[in-house]
Scaffold this motif. Structure first.
Motif: not given
Length: 549
Positions: A10-14, A474-477, A461-463, A52-53
């Motif tokens: 399950t992808v949580y992309d940040g 910081g992101y899964l992109r 991660t993203g923050e 996740t990232p």
């Protein structure tokens, strides 16, 4: 076909969005696809896991350890893929040959680093900060690694020994401002400094940054702002207090951050109120918070937790026999006890306990204030007498802050606070908070349900990637660097903490290298952990220096 696909998770992309079932394709260090039913030359099973990232630790002190431990243990075991060192102004570059010991002695007192370890472990093959970054790059790291431009070594480099004595001249300030810009141009993450009364360096003196005046602070903040990138980190004090942070930030134009712990009697709430007002006024300030209680183990040979007192602080400049003589002296103990009662950070004696004792195992786990009541003496007297019986080898533990779960939960849910304060690489024989990420997921997401998983992932991660402006991290992109952590939300946890002796000069450290539920970790597309087993090969060093966008 891509080199690798992470399947079934399950992808949580940040971004903070809810998770979605998807595969992640990776090729040549980058994410090349996210979607259903992807195929690759190699496939990793992520069924039942969050994908996740990789986690970003923005508050470490790995500046020295990176030379003898490029794996950056134990952070690399807990899903961390990027670290920021040089916090609180305590970097090791720029430097001159004659100041290596001064820097080591400073780190000894403010970050509890072993001087012999530093002497044996640091390869002093650099002078400037760009040369330091190049030295780290040549040697390689398991994780992505960057540093702040640190204020205290900057002063030593420009002012020599006077850095520990006086304010800088206008010419010296100008030279320091140039070096801030030079460091940022070479890839540093920002500028960091400390004005905290608790930060004492060589012989118990205030660290060099505490000798700066308003003109110096303004010039260095301005220099950092003029680079147009990075973060300013402050440990507030006389030269820049909490209120000042919210006045300085809009003028400098870069994000500011500072440490914030939950204090007894909700003393931190005044700062929270100041923060909320600052946000409403448009300030871009991010207090750093941690989910872990701030607790330290220490011996009376280096009573870090008691050095906040003036009388105790004087012991930083004396030999061990002189220290022991002071502990034996009832008059000195009475004076020190009275002084500690008036210290800014008065010891919370009810949280002090005996942590390790070879001679008195029956005392392990006992609270010092209880022992004092039983023996009819002050808590400090009890600690001195027990320690003297064991040649100062007794270990005590003290809770300093962040031990009120309700208050910590409120801080974690406060707007615009950053997750940080692991202090990884510092205080290594006193604490081990590098597992704060797996602890957050286990304790605060799964067990206490204080944060939903998607919000916790964003905070890790993203923050922080957005805060620092890390390019494509910081992101899964698609097109982003493949820094990835795969963990089981039902079993993830920090694991046990152990004391080991494996640092240079036969020094010991506390570490946590047996987390649960961390299945796979990749740095720039390279596996550093697979099927809950760390890859220990010495030549696996995929880390790089994160670029600032």
């Amino acid at each position: 076909m891509p080199e690798l696909v992470i399947r079934g998770g399950t992808v949580y992309d940040g971004t903070g969005d809810e998770g979605r079932r998807a595969d992640v394709a990776i090729d040549n260090g980058l994410i090349t696809g996210i979607g259903p039913d992807l195929k690759g030359d190699r496939e990793l099973d992520a069924s039942g896991c969050a994908v996740t990232p990789g986690f970003i630790d923005i508050h470490t002190h790995y500046d020295a350890q990176v030379f003898w431990d490029p794996r950056l243990r134990p952070s690399s075991y807990h899903g961390v893929t990027t670290v920021v060192a040089g916090n609180c102004g305590f970097a090791i570059a720029p430097t001159r040959d004659e100041h290596h010991e001064v820097i080591a002695r400073t780190l000894e007192n403010v970050e509890d680093m072993n001087v012999d370890t530093l002497a044996a472990g640091i390869a002093w093959e650099f002078k400037t900060l760009p040369e330091y970054l190049d030295a780290v790059r040549r040697r390689g790291t398991l994780l992505n690694f960057t540093v702040y431009v640190g204020h205290s070594p900057l002063r030593l480099f420009v002012m020599g020994d006077d850095a520990y004595e006086r304010a800088a001249t206008a010419e010296e300030v100008g030279r320091m401002a140039e070096l801030v810009k030079e460091g940022m141009a070479a890839g540093a993450a920002g500028f960091s400094t400390s004005f905290s009364f608790a930060h004492r360096g060589v012989e118990g003196k205030p660290v060099p940054s505490r000798f700066s005046d308003h003109d110096e602070v303004e010039a260095l903040f301005t220099a950092a702002g003029e680079t147009g990138k990075g973060v300013v980190l402050i440990t507030p004090g006389e030269q820049c207090n909490y209120t000042d942070v919210y006045e300085w930030q809009p003028r400098v134009g870069r994000p500011f951050t500072y440490p914030l712990f939950a204090r007894p009697d909700d003393a931190h709430m005044e700062t929270v109120g100041l923060h909320e007002k600052g946000l409403a006024d448009g300030a871009n300030v991010w207090p750093q918070v941690t989910p872990r209680p701030l607790t330290m183990q220490f011996t009376m040979a280096d009573a870090y937790n008691l050095n906040v007192g003036t009388v105790f602080g004087e012991l930083l400049k004396v030999t061990r026999p002189v220290r022991m003589a002071a502990y034996r002296d009832p008059a000195w103990r009475a004076l020190a006890s009275a002084d500690l009662e008036n210290a800014r950070m008065k010891p919370r004696w009810e949280t002090f306990e005996v942590s390790e004792s070879a001679r008195f195992p029956e005392l392990v786990g006992r609270r010092v204030n209880e022992l004092a009541a039983e023996r009819g003496m002050r808590p400090l007297d009890v600690m001195c007498e027990i320690a003297l019986e064991e040649d100062l080898e007794t270990r005590f533990r003290a809770y300093i802050a962040n031990d009120d779960a309700g208050a910590v939960g409120c801080l974690l849910n406060t707007d615009s606070v950053a997750l940080g304060l692991s202090d990884a690489g510092a205080h290594v024989d006193q604490l081990c908070d590098a597992p704060l990420f797996t602890d957050l997921l286990a304790t605060w997401v799964r067990d206490r349900q204080v944060l939903p998983l998607e919000r916790a992932v964003r905070k890790m991660t993203g923050e922080p990637a957005d805060l620092f402006g890390f390019d494509r991290r910081g992101y899964l992109r698609e097109g982003y660097w493949a820094d990835v952590c795969v963990f089981d939300p039902d079993t993830v946890g920090p694991g046990p903490t152990k004391r080991v002796r494996d640092f240079p000069a036969d020094a010991e450290r506390l570490t946590a290298e047996e987390p649960t539920g961390v299945r796979h970790v990749l740095v720039n597309g390279t596996l550093i952990r697979i099927d809950e087993t760390q890859i220990e090969a010495a030549d696996v060093r995929p880390g790089s220096r994160p670029q600032l966008a």
